[in-house]
Write an enzyme that holds these catalytic residues in place. Structure first.
Site, PDB file in Angstrom:
ATOM      1  N   ASN A  84       0.836  -1.204   0.000  1.00  0.00           N
ATOM      2  CA  ASN A  84       0.000   0.000   0.000  1.00  0.00           C
ATOM      3  C   ASN A  84       0.870   1.254   0.000  1.00  0.00           C
ATOM      4  O   ASN A  84       0.538   2.260   0.611  1.00  0.00           O
ATOM      5  CB  ASN A  84      -0.930  -0.001   1.225  1.00  0.00           C
ATOM      6  CG  ASN A  84      -2.051   1.004   1.094  1.00  0.00           C
ATOM      7  OD1 ASN A  84      -2.558   1.258   0.010  1.00  0.00           O
ATOM      8  ND2 ASN A  84      -2.436   1.612   2.213  1.00  0.00           N
ATOM      9  N   TYR A 135     -10.810  -4.258  11.976  1.00  0.00           N
ATOM     10  CA  TYR A 135      -9.593  -3.445  12.073  1.00  0.00           C
ATOM     11  C   TYR A 135      -9.373  -2.990  13.511  1.00  0.00           C
ATOM     12  O   TYR A 135      -8.294  -3.152  14.081  1.00  0.00           O
ATOM     13  CB  TYR A 135      -9.692  -2.232  11.141  1.00  0.00           C
ATOM     14  CG  TYR A 135      -8.686  -1.150  11.444  1.00  0.00           C
ATOM     15  CD1 TYR A 135      -7.346  -1.306  11.093  1.00  0.00           C
ATOM     16  CD2 TYR A 135      -9.060   0.031  12.105  1.00  0.00           C
ATOM     17  CE1 TYR A 135      -6.416  -0.327  11.389  1.00  0.00           C
ATOM     18  CE2 TYR A 135      -8.136   1.006  12.398  1.00  0.00           C
ATOM     19  CZ  TYR A 135      -6.816   0.823  12.042  1.00  0.00           C
ATOM     20  OH  TYR A 135      -5.898   1.797  12.352  1.00  0.00           O
ATOM     21  N   ARG A 143     -22.376   3.586   6.492  1.00  0.00           N
ATOM     22  CA  ARG A 143     -21.393   2.557   6.166  1.00  0.00           C
ATOM     23  C   ARG A 143     -21.272   1.592   7.336  1.00  0.00           C
ATOM     24  O   ARG A 143     -21.198   2.008   8.500  1.00  0.00           O
ATOM     25  CB  ARG A 143     -20.048   3.226   5.873  1.00  0.00           C
ATOM     26  CG  ARG A 143     -18.955   2.301   5.417  1.00  0.00           C
ATOM     27  CD  ARG A 143     -17.775   3.102   4.902  1.00  0.00           C
ATOM     28  NE  ARG A 143     -17.352   4.122   5.869  1.00  0.00           N
ATOM     29  CZ  ARG A 143     -16.370   4.986   5.634  1.00  0.00           C
ATOM     30  NH1 ARG A 143     -15.749   4.961   4.470  1.00  0.00           N
ATOM     31  NH2 ARG A 143     -16.041   5.874   6.543  1.00  0.00           N
ATOM     32  N   PHE A 174      -6.153   9.271  16.009  1.00  0.00           N
ATOM     33  CA  PHE A 174      -7.501   9.589  15.590  1.00  0.00           C
ATOM     34  C   PHE A 174      -7.496   9.606  14.047  1.00  0.00           C
ATOM     35  O   PHE A 174      -7.140   8.600  13.458  1.00  0.00           O
ATOM     36  CB  PHE A 174      -8.000  10.835  16.316  1.00  0.00           C
ATOM     37  CG  PHE A 174      -8.461  10.459  17.721  1.00  0.00           C
ATOM     38  CD1 PHE A 174      -9.805  10.439  18.031  1.00  0.00           C
ATOM     39  CD2 PHE A 174      -7.550  10.050  18.694  1.00  0.00           C
ATOM     40  CE1 PHE A 174     -10.231  10.028  19.288  1.00  0.00           C
ATOM     41  CE2 PHE A 174      -7.976   9.642  19.954  1.00  0.00           C
ATOM     42  CZ  PHE A 174      -9.324   9.633  20.249  1.00  0.00           C
ATOM     43  N   SER A 220      -5.022   2.759  17.489  1.00  0.00           N
ATOM     44  CA  SER A 220      -6.104   3.504  16.853  1.00  0.00           C
ATOM     45  C   SER A 220      -7.182   3.842  17.861  1.00  0.00           C
ATOM     46  O   SER A 220      -7.441   3.087  18.810  1.00  0.00           O
ATOM     47  CB  SER A 220      -6.712   2.648  15.731  1.00  0.00           C
ATOM     48  OG  SER A 220      -7.941   3.178  15.293  1.00  0.00           O
ATOM     49  N   LYS A 256      -6.364  -3.982  16.569  1.00  0.00           N
ATOM     50  CA  LYS A 256      -5.582  -3.032  17.364  1.00  0.00           C
ATOM     51  C   LYS A 256      -5.769  -3.302  18.856  1.00  0.00           C
ATOM     52  O   LYS A 256      -4.803  -3.264  19.632  1.00  0.00           O
ATOM     53  CB  LYS A 256      -5.982  -1.593  17.022  1.00  0.00           C
ATOM     54  CG  LYS A 256      -5.654  -1.175  15.599  1.00  0.00           C
ATOM     55  CD  LYS A 256      -4.164  -1.177  15.336  1.00  0.00           C
ATOM     56  CE  LYS A 256      -3.821  -0.586  13.980  1.00  0.00           C
ATOM     57  NZ  LYS A 256      -2.365  -0.597  13.696  1.00  0.00           N
TER      58      LYS A 256
END
Length: 345
Positions: free
Chosen positions: A41, A156, A299, A185, A130, A160
């Site tokens: 990525n 995700y 979402r 953040f 995160s 974390k």
């Protein structure tokens, strides 16, 4: 204990968006950076951009952090004082669609790294965590003592949280470790030079690069995921932090390592929430164009609002965000307008 200047720091995922900016700030602070990245990525071109900005080209290893043979080679060839662990998959939406890939990659690469660190007697680690570990907030702003692990809405965020738990277990077993977890953040913006910035491989998952690609003409319009949240204008509210401020937070953390039986946790944000519409308006001002958008359904995995209390980082790291949302949008537009296709030549 305060660490003297001139540390040799291994940065995993060092060619990525946050990694590249962090490497620049490490070099600016007179540290040396060694990087590992598999470029899944990111783009090798970033190394030339870092060299142009700093006058230095850090050593980079092309490979995966799950590759323990390569990791051991890095430690044999370099004196490593500390590690900043940024490598990992990072899209909330993608993690909902591909949970197994996120659990396998993010947890496996961390376990491999920790095993190699232990074998090579390196016990200073900064982990890229995160704000998603907080899940659905009980109260705002979020502090480092806010509840974690309950109500996390996506894989995700759970990776974390799981990694933070692994790190705490590691410290219980061996208190000589010094581990700092930085709970990010929402990083946005780009380096003020316009030479490096966020460069998603496909259609962007995050708000700012999506707006940027609409502004530069690569995408037709922005999709706003929901305008019926319990927020001032109905759109989601997040704490958007300039990526350069975030990078400087890593440098500040490097100088505050201390052995403990518990991971030392810091929020890195601005302490202020901004809505999707706030960001659209700031970007329109930065680029001088209207950003077309349409409102669609919420979402999966998103929550209405979260923003940080950053008083601990200010008090203990002597760090706080300096750049505004408007500056972040201006820097983002400078990067995108100069590099409409990212690092592609």
């Amino acid at each position: 204990m305060s660490i003297l200047r001139g540390m040799n720091v291994l940065v995993t995922g060092g060619a990525g968006y946050i990694g590249s900016h962090t490497v620049i700030e490490l070099l600016n602070a007179k540290h040396d950076a060694i990087m590992i990245d598999n470029f899944s990525n990111s783009d090798p071109e970033v190394m030339f951009r870092i060299a142009k900005i700093t006058g230095q080209k850090p050593k980079i290893y092309d490979g995966d952090v799950q590759d323990k043979t390569l990791l051991n080679k890095i430690f044999q060839e370099n004196r490593i004082d500390a590690v900043i662990h940024l490598a990992g998959l990072k899209s909330v939406g993608e993690s909902v669609k591909e949970p197994l890939a996120y659990y396998r990659n993010n947890i496996d690469c961390t376990l491999s790294l920790l095993e190699v660190l232990k074998e090579n007697s390196v016990r200073q680690l900064i982990f890229s965590s995160s704000a998603t570990v907080y899940g659905q907030p009980e109260a705002l702003p979020l502090t480092e003592t806010s509840r974690v692990g309950i109500g996390i809405t996506n894989p995700y965020g759970r990776t974390k949280y799981m990694i933070e738990e692994i790190l705490n277990d590691l410290l219980v077993s061996d208190p000589e470790w010094a581990i700092i977890s930085l709970r990010y953040f929402n990083p946005i913006g780009a380096h003020e030079s316009g030479l490096i910035g966020e460069n998603p491989k496909d259609i962007p998952n995050n708000l700012l690069p999506y707006i940027s690609q609409v502004a530069v003409g690569k995408l037709d319009k922005l999709k706003v995921f929901g305008n019926d949240y319990d927020t001032p204008d109905g759109t989601g509210v997040r704490d958007y932090i300039h990526v350069v401020d975030l990078a400087k937070g890593h440098v500040a953390a490097l100088e505050q390592f201390k052995a403990s039986d518990k991971v030392d946790v810091f929020n890195l944000g601005t302490g202020k929430g901004s809505s999707v519409m706030d960001v659209i308006q700031a970007y329109e001002k930065a680029c001088g164009k209207t950003i077309p958008y349409e409102v669609v359904g919420r979402r999966p995995g998103d929550i209405a609002s979260y923003y940080a209390d950053v008083s601990k980082a200010t008090a203990e790291l002597n760090w706080q965000a300096q750049k505004t949302l408007e500056e972040a949008c201006a820097d983002s537009w400078r990067w995108q307008s100069k590099n409409p296709d990212g690092y592609a030549k």
